[in-house]
Design a protein around this motif. Sequence first.
Motif, PDB file in Angstrom:
ATOM      1  N   ILE A  45       0.843  -1.190   0.000  1.00  0.00           N
ATOM      2  CA  ILE A  45       0.000   0.000   0.000  1.00  0.00           C
ATOM      3  C   ILE A  45       0.876   1.237   0.000  1.00  0.00           C
ATOM      4  O   ILE A  45       1.812   1.348   0.797  1.00  0.00           O
ATOM      5  CB  ILE A  45      -0.912   0.041   1.244  1.00  0.00           C
ATOM      6  CG1 ILE A  45      -1.855  -1.161   1.265  1.00  0.00           C
ATOM      7  CG2 ILE A  45      -1.700   1.350   1.299  1.00  0.00           C
ATOM      8  CD1 ILE A  45      -2.611  -1.297   2.574  1.00  0.00           C
ATOM      9  N   ILE A  46       0.590   2.170  -0.906  1.00  0.00           N
ATOM     10  CA  ILE A  46       1.179   3.498  -0.833  1.00  0.00           C
ATOM     11  C   ILE A  46       0.019   4.459  -0.654  1.00  0.00           C
ATOM     12  O   ILE A  46      -0.866   4.566  -1.507  1.00  0.00           O
ATOM     13  CB  ILE A  46       2.043   3.842  -2.062  1.00  0.00           C
ATOM     14  CG1 ILE A  46       2.615   5.264  -1.926  1.00  0.00           C
ATOM     15  CG2 ILE A  46       1.324   3.628  -3.376  1.00  0.00           C
ATOM     16  CD1 ILE A  46       3.726   5.573  -2.926  1.00  0.00           C
ATOM     17  N   ALA A  47      -0.036   5.139   0.473  1.00  0.00           N
ATOM     18  CA  ALA A  47      -1.195   5.941   0.849  1.00  0.00           C
ATOM     19  C   ALA A  47      -1.062   7.356   0.305  1.00  0.00           C
ATOM     20  O   ALA A  47      -0.090   8.053   0.604  1.00  0.00           O
ATOM     21  CB  ALA A  47      -1.325   5.978   2.362  1.00  0.00           C
ATOM     22  N   PHE A  48      -2.084   7.773  -0.487  1.00  0.00           N
ATOM     23  CA  PHE A  48      -2.048   9.167  -0.914  1.00  0.00           C
ATOM     24  C   PHE A  48      -2.934  10.024  -0.004  1.00  0.00           C
ATOM     25  O   PHE A  48      -3.777   9.518   0.722  1.00  0.00           O
ATOM     26  CB  PHE A  48      -2.413   9.310  -2.397  1.00  0.00           C
ATOM     27  CG  PHE A  48      -3.874   9.220  -2.768  1.00  0.00           C
ATOM     28  CD1 PHE A  48      -4.705  10.328  -2.661  1.00  0.00           C
ATOM     29  CD2 PHE A  48      -4.407   8.045  -3.272  1.00  0.00           C
ATOM     30  CE1 PHE A  48      -6.045  10.264  -3.035  1.00  0.00           C
ATOM     31  CE2 PHE A  48      -5.738   7.964  -3.657  1.00  0.00           C
ATOM     32  CZ  PHE A  48      -6.571   9.074  -3.520  1.00  0.00           C
ATOM     33  N   SER A  49      -2.687  11.328  -0.019  1.00  0.00           N
ATOM     34  CA  SER A  49      -3.364  12.300   0.845  1.00  0.00           C
ATOM     35  C   SER A  49      -3.228  11.957   2.327  1.00  0.00           C
ATOM     36  O   SER A  49      -4.204  12.048   3.084  1.00  0.00           O
ATOM     37  CB  SER A  49      -4.847  12.428   0.473  1.00  0.00           C
ATOM     38  OG  SER A  49      -4.997  13.022  -0.789  1.00  0.00           O
ATOM     39  N   PRO A  50      -2.029  11.588   2.798  1.00  0.00           N
ATOM     40  CA  PRO A  50      -1.881  11.300   4.225  1.00  0.00           C
ATOM     41  C   PRO A  50      -2.111  12.525   5.100  1.00  0.00           C
ATOM     42  O   PRO A  50      -2.362  12.396   6.300  1.00  0.00           O
ATOM     43  CB  PRO A  50      -0.436  10.798   4.333  1.00  0.00           C
ATOM     44  CG  PRO A  50       0.275  11.448   3.185  1.00  0.00           C
ATOM     45  CD  PRO A  50      -0.739  11.465   2.081  1.00  0.00           C
ATOM     46  N   LEU A  51      -2.047  13.722   4.495  1.00  0.00           N
ATOM     47  CA  LEU A  51      -2.278  14.957   5.247  1.00  0.00           C
ATOM     48  C   LEU A  51      -3.657  15.546   4.955  1.00  0.00           C
ATOM     49  O   LEU A  51      -3.931  16.698   5.305  1.00  0.00           O
ATOM     50  CB  LEU A  51      -1.184  15.987   4.917  1.00  0.00           C
ATOM     51  CG  LEU A  51       0.250  15.524   5.168  1.00  0.00           C
ATOM     52  CD1 LEU A  51       1.242  16.636   4.846  1.00  0.00           C
ATOM     53  CD2 LEU A  51       0.440  15.041   6.593  1.00  0.00           C
ATOM     54  N   ALA A  52      -4.515  14.760   4.302  1.00  0.00           N
ATOM     55  CA  ALA A  52      -5.896  15.177   4.033  1.00  0.00           C
ATOM     56  C   ALA A  52      -5.944  16.538   3.346  1.00  0.00           C
ATOM     57  O   ALA A  52      -6.706  17.424   3.746  1.00  0.00           O
ATOM     58  CB  ALA A  52      -6.722  15.178   5.318  1.00  0.00           C
ATOM     59  N   GLN A  53      -5.124  16.683   2.295  1.00  0.00           N
ATOM     60  CA  GLN A  53      -5.093  17.926   1.518  1.00  0.00           C
ATOM     61  C   GLN A  53      -4.813  19.152   2.384  1.00  0.00           C
ATOM     62  O   GLN A  53      -5.315  20.238   2.136  1.00  0.00           O
ATOM     63  CB  GLN A  53      -6.395  18.099   0.751  1.00  0.00           C
ATOM     64  CG  GLN A  53      -6.640  17.036  -0.291  1.00  0.00           C
ATOM     65  CD  GLN A  53      -5.561  17.027  -1.373  1.00  0.00           C
ATOM     66  OE1 GLN A  53      -5.137  18.067  -1.855  1.00  0.00           O
ATOM     67  NE2 GLN A  53      -5.112  15.846  -1.743  1.00  0.00           N
ATOM     68  N   GLY A  54      -3.973  18.972   3.403  1.00  0.00           N
ATOM     69  CA  GLY A  54      -3.570  20.089   4.254  1.00  0.00           C
ATOM     70  C   GLY A  54      -4.362  20.223   5.531  1.00  0.00           C
ATOM     71  O   GLY A  54      -3.988  21.012   6.411  1.00  0.00           O
ATOM     72  N   LEU A  55      -5.453  19.462   5.676  1.00  0.00           N
ATOM     73  CA  LEU A  55      -6.244  19.562   6.903  1.00  0.00           C
ATOM     74  C   LEU A  55      -5.494  18.997   8.099  1.00  0.00           C
ATOM     75  O   LEU A  55      -5.768  19.382   9.247  1.00  0.00           O
ATOM     76  CB  LEU A  55      -7.579  18.834   6.729  1.00  0.00           C
ATOM     77  CG  LEU A  55      -8.560  19.457   5.721  1.00  0.00           C
ATOM     78  CD1 LEU A  55      -9.801  18.584   5.590  1.00  0.00           C
ATOM     79  CD2 LEU A  55      -8.945  20.873   6.141  1.00  0.00           C
ATOM     80  N   LEU A  56      -4.536  18.088   7.841  1.00  0.00           N
ATOM     81  CA  LEU A  56      -3.739  17.521   8.930  1.00  0.00           C
ATOM     82  C   LEU A  56      -2.365  18.206   8.977  1.00  0.00           C
ATOM     83  O   LEU A  56      -1.327  17.577   9.088  1.00  0.00           O
ATOM     84  CB  LEU A  56      -3.601  16.009   8.756  1.00  0.00           C
ATOM     85  CG  LEU A  56      -4.878  15.237   9.103  1.00  0.00           C
ATOM     86  CD1 LEU A  56      -4.827  13.812   8.568  1.00  0.00           C
ATOM     87  CD2 LEU A  56      -5.090  15.226  10.627  1.00  0.00           C
ATOM     88  N   THR A  57      -2.392  19.515   8.890  1.00  0.00           N
ATOM     89  CA  THR A  57      -1.205  20.351   9.071  1.00  0.00           C
ATOM     90  C   THR A  57      -1.596  21.509   9.980  1.00  0.00           C
ATOM     91  O   THR A  57      -2.767  21.666  10.354  1.00  0.00           O
ATOM     92  CB  THR A  57      -0.680  20.913   7.735  1.00  0.00           C
ATOM     93  OG1 THR A  57      -1.585  21.925   7.250  1.00  0.00           O
ATOM     94  CG2 THR A  57      -0.533  19.810   6.690  1.00  0.00           C
ATOM     95  N   ASP A  58      -0.625  22.336  10.315  1.00  0.00           N
ATOM     96  CA  ASP A  58      -0.908  23.495  11.165  1.00  0.00           C
ATOM     97  C   ASP A  58      -1.571  24.636  10.386  1.00  0.00           C
ATOM     98  O   ASP A  58      -1.922  25.662  10.965  1.00  0.00           O
ATOM     99  CB  ASP A  58       0.402  24.026  11.776  1.00  0.00           C
ATOM    100  CG  ASP A  58       1.101  22.990  12.638  1.00  0.00           C
ATOM    101  OD1 ASP A  58       0.442  22.005  13.025  1.00  0.00           O
ATOM    102  OD2 ASP A  58       2.290  23.178  12.931  1.00  0.00           O
ATOM    103  N   ARG A  59      -1.751  24.462   9.082  1.00  0.00           N
ATOM    104  CA  ARG A  59      -2.090  25.578   8.203  1.00  0.00           C
ATOM    105  C   ARG A  59      -3.393  26.277   8.562  1.00  0.00           C
ATOM    106  O   ARG A  59      -3.513  27.499   8.456  1.00  0.00           O
ATOM    107  CB  ARG A  59      -2.157  25.088   6.763  1.00  0.00           C
ATOM    108  CG  ARG A  59      -2.388  26.188   5.757  1.00  0.00           C
ATOM    109  CD  ARG A  59      -1.872  25.805   4.410  1.00  0.00           C
ATOM    110  NE  ARG A  59      -1.164  26.920   3.808  1.00  0.00           N
ATOM    111  CZ  ARG A  59      -0.849  26.989   2.533  1.00  0.00           C
ATOM    112  NH1 ARG A  59      -1.133  25.973   1.742  1.00  0.00           N
ATOM    113  NH2 ARG A  59      -0.225  28.018   2.043  1.00  0.00           N
TER     114      ARG A  59
END
Length: 333
Positions: A219-233
């Motif tokens: 498995i190679i998981a894409f969008s591990p950061l949920a399009q930026g929702l899982l960042t400090d942004r």
Amino acid sequence: MPYSAASNRYESVSIARSGRSGLQLPRISLGLWNNFGDDRPLETQRAILLRAFDLGVFHFDLANNYGPPAGSAESNFGRIVHEDLRPYRDEIVISTKAGYDMWPGPYGEWGSRKTMRASLDQSLKRLQLDYVDVYYSHRPDPNTPIEETMAALASAVHQGKALYVGISNYYTVAETEAAVMALKAEGVPLSIHQPRYNLFDRDIETGLLAALEDLGVGIIAFSPLAQGLLTDRYLQGIPTGSRAAKGRWVTESDITESYLKRARALKEIATSRNQSLAQLAISWVLRHDAVTSALVGASSVHQLEDTLRALDAPPLSPADLEVIEAQMTADPE
């Protein structure tokens, strides 16, 4: 001056095998879904790609429609490979995909044999390559027998135009098992599956993840950061120029109080581990042995370097996972 790769690029890189195949990938791979089209300076793209390789990221993931415009990410990457990375081609894993809309008419998308073959030939031309390491069916085609789509992938291997084959966005166990069986009939194994997977999107845990582990498919998981929702942004508002501000993949309506409560709680957990929220999110995706690699994007060298620091942290402990799970299952209201 000609590019010369860092001599220590493999000294600290973490590598994992994709299922039971011979395909090996860095635990974090670089995706060119965004930030590598004609809307970004080529020199910025070059700086990110070369820095990634210097840091041990030797897998670069593309698709025929990445841009904008569609096809431009492959063209830009191909130019950089030709000018800078060609001496290292045997070290690099390059993947591309076909399945989404690319050209007019009935064969410009989906998974017919004609579409899959034409798309790969176009991709190889843009990439300035004789072969890709991995060729994916980007999405299942409801109107084409899966045997035909998989036969087209197998044909690419038999012709020497691809070394491994994969599927992406095949989210049911039945579809995935059918793909495995169809490829097996062609004498080619399914080496890798690329689903969306992150703390906010865990659908593959309902059966697909276990099935892939049983089938020996990585498995190679894409969008591990949920399009930026899982960042400090977005923790302090919606920055100008962000994806949410532009309404691209994420919109302002996604930045709810429930989201912020959950994201801030995860941020506190990350801080306790001396990580950023993004780094914690990647550590969480990589916690499962069946996940070979997390596929991330990068808009700058700094962002790339910060993301890769996720690999410097110790693995999540059972206690860490318990706290994270409690936050994700708690009522956010």
